[in-house]
Structure formats: C-alpha cells, structure tokens
Design a protein around this motif. Structure first.
Motif, mmCIF file in Angstrom:
data_model
loop_
_atom_site.group_PDB
_atom_site.id
_atom_site.type_symbol
_atom_site.label_atom_id
_atom_site.label_comp_id
_atom_site.label_asym_id
_atom_site.label_seq_id
_atom_site.Cartn_x
_atom_site.Cartn_y
_atom_site.Cartn_z
ATOM 1 N N MET A 1 0.827 -1.191 0.000
ATOM 2 C CA MET A 1 0.000 0.000 0.000
ATOM 3 C C MET A 1 0.873 1.258 0.000
ATOM 4 N N LEU A 2 1.898 1.251 0.850
ATOM 5 C CA LEU A 2 2.793 2.406 0.931
ATOM 6 C C LEU A 2 3.498 2.635 -0.401
ATOM 7 N N GLN A 3 3.915 1.567 -1.029
ATOM 8 C CA GLN A 3 4.580 1.663 -2.331
ATOM 9 C C GLN A 3 3.630 2.250 -3.376
ATOM 10 N N LEU A 4 2.380 1.835 -3.355
ATOM 11 C CA LEU A 4 1.375 2.370 -4.267
ATOM 12 C C LEU A 4 1.198 3.873 -4.047
ATOM 13 N N MET A 5 1.016 4.286 -2.786
ATOM 14 C CA MET A 5 0.814 5.703 -2.479
ATOM 15 C C MET A 5 2.034 6.535 -2.854
ATOM 16 N N ASP A 6 3.230 6.009 -2.614
ATOM 17 C CA ASP A 6 4.449 6.747 -2.941
ATOM 18 C C ASP A 6 4.570 7.001 -4.445
ATOM 19 N N GLY A 7 3.946 6.171 -5.253
ATOM 20 C CA GLY A 7 3.955 6.364 -6.703
ATOM 21 C C GLY A 7 3.052 7.493 -7.169
ATOM 22 N N TRP A 8 2.196 7.969 -6.309
ATOM 23 C CA TRP A 8 1.285 9.064 -6.662
ATOM 24 C C TRP A 8 1.926 10.395 -6.285
ATOM 25 N N GLU A 9 2.797 10.894 -7.133
ATOM 26 C CA GLU A 9 3.558 12.099 -6.844
ATOM 27 C C GLU A 9 2.707 13.364 -6.780
ATOM 28 N N HIS A 10 1.572 13.378 -7.451
ATOM 29 C CA HIS A 10 0.756 14.587 -7.546
ATOM 30 C C HIS A 10 -0.509 14.514 -6.700
ATOM 31 N N THR A 11 -0.618 13.444 -5.907
ATOM 32 C CA THR A 11 -1.851 13.192 -5.164
ATOM 33 C C THR A 11 -1.545 12.834 -3.711
ATOM 34 N N PRO A 12 -1.969 13.680 -2.762
ATOM 35 C CA PRO A 12 -1.817 13.285 -1.366
ATOM 36 C C PRO A 12 -2.686 12.061 -1.074
ATOM 37 N N ALA A 13 -2.108 11.087 -0.396
ATOM 38 C CA ALA A 13 -2.849 9.864 -0.059
ATOM 39 C C ALA A 13 -2.359 9.349 1.288
ATOM 40 N N PHE A 14 -3.301 8.826 2.071
ATOM 41 C CA PHE A 14 -2.956 8.262 3.369
ATOM 42 C C PHE A 14 -3.980 7.217 3.756
ATOM 43 N N VAL A 15 -3.606 6.378 4.719
ATOM 44 C CA VAL A 15 -4.489 5.318 5.201
ATOM 45 C C VAL A 15 -4.862 5.641 6.643
ATOM 46 N N VAL A 16 -6.170 5.543 6.938
ATOM 47 C CA VAL A 16 -6.649 5.757 8.304
ATOM 48 C C VAL A 16 -7.304 4.488 8.824
ATOM 49 N N GLY A 17 -7.189 4.318 10.140
ATOM 50 C CA GLY A 17 -7.848 3.219 10.825
ATOM 51 C C GLY A 17 -9.199 3.672 11.347
ATOM 52 N N PRO A 18 -9.908 2.795 12.049
ATOM 53 C CA PRO A 18 -11.263 3.099 12.526
ATOM 54 C C PRO A 18 -11.353 4.317 13.444
#
Length: 182
Positions: free
Chosen positions: A1-18
C-alpha cells in the motif's frame, strides 16, 4: 500500500484506521499536513491541534464529519479499546468534541470536496475519495485530488517540491500494522 501511495507524486494519499489514526501516508500527504504538530490522528488534528481551525476552512463541517466517522466505526466495533481511548481523550480535551459526540451522528467517509488552507501554499479546494482496504478491515485509503490546471494543482506541485522522503506516520495506541497486511 505504501509503495502504491508513494507512486502518486501529484496526489496526497494516506491510510486511516477506525479511530481515524493515520497509519501511513505518502510524502505529499505529509507535506500537506506539515502545519500540524503531529500528522497522526485526523480527529485530534481537528479538535486539539491549534492548526486545525486554520487548516479546515469549514471547521464545523470537518468536526461533525470526524465525529460521525468515529461513531460509524464504533458501531462496527463497540468493544474497540482504541476508539474508546480516543473518545475519552478528545472528550476531556475538547468540549466541542464532547458536544458533537452526544449528538450521535453516524456517517462514513465518502466522496466530497474540502476547502483547506495550508500555511505556506494558501487556499486549497480539493476533492477526496475514501476506499476500503481489502484485507485490512475498517482501514481506508484516502486520496485527495486537485482539478487539473487549477490553483490547487499548482499548490500541490509546490508542496511536492517541499516534501520530505516518504515515511510511515506514527499513530499512538494499538493499531494494525499496515505493512503486515501487504
């Protein structure tokens, strides 16, 4: 997942828990939230961090949304020690949180727009979407987007230039190890 998000250079992305703990984020998400003391829990950032009221231009909407999302997660897991811990912490630190919690509003993340204000790049008008992470119950991938060729897209490029190396957020309490889910 982190690798996928790091590939999105122009898009902020993060994972949240409950409990809205930020479990991982790409470098642009970290740069976007750089005005906060910690990039670790969305609800804490809204209600406790002084930067929250400046960053979230529609603060009341953000506050109600955070509480409603925590309520929704609590409904799925009423025995969650992490959610109970966060609710107790925020209720003690914020009368506004405690008041909204008592309203019993329930809503999950969806697709919406937000008006944010970053301390260095100014006003941001974003769209966001939240996606359930298969194999990691109740975790969500949150992706922010700017309209192409907009002032927000230009601001994201500026933030990208300011961004540090990608790193995993440090969330307090017992949260699932995202890396173990990959």
């Amino acid at each position: 997942m982190l690798q996928l998000m790091d590939g999105w250079e122009h898009t902020p992305a993060f994972v949240v828990g409950p409990a809205l703990d930020i479990m991982a984020g790409n470098s642009l998400a970290t740069a976007l939230h750089s005005g906060f003391d910690r990039f670790d829990n969305l609800a804490r950032m809204v209600f406790v961090d002084p930067a929250g009221r400046e960053f979230y231009q529609e603060w009341e909407r953000a506050a109600h949304s955070c509480v409603a999302e925590i309520r929704a997660a609590y409904g799925h897991d009423p025995e969650s020690a992490r959610i109970a811990e966060l609710v107790a912490e925020l209720s003690a630190q914020s009368d506004e949180f405690a008041g909204i919690w008592k309203m019993h509003e329930v809503k999950s993340k969806s697709q919406e727009g937000k008006h944010l204000k970053h301390p260095e790049v100014g006003d941001l008008h974003i769209k966001f979407a939240a996606f359930t992470v298969n194999g990691a119950p109740h975790q969500q991938l949150v992706v922010y987007q700017a309209e192409p060729v907009s002032p927000t897209a230009v601001a994201f490029e500026t933030l990208r230039g300011m961004a540090a190396e990608p790193k995993q957020a440090q969330a307090p309490g017992p949260v699932a190890d995202l890396a173990a889910k990959e």
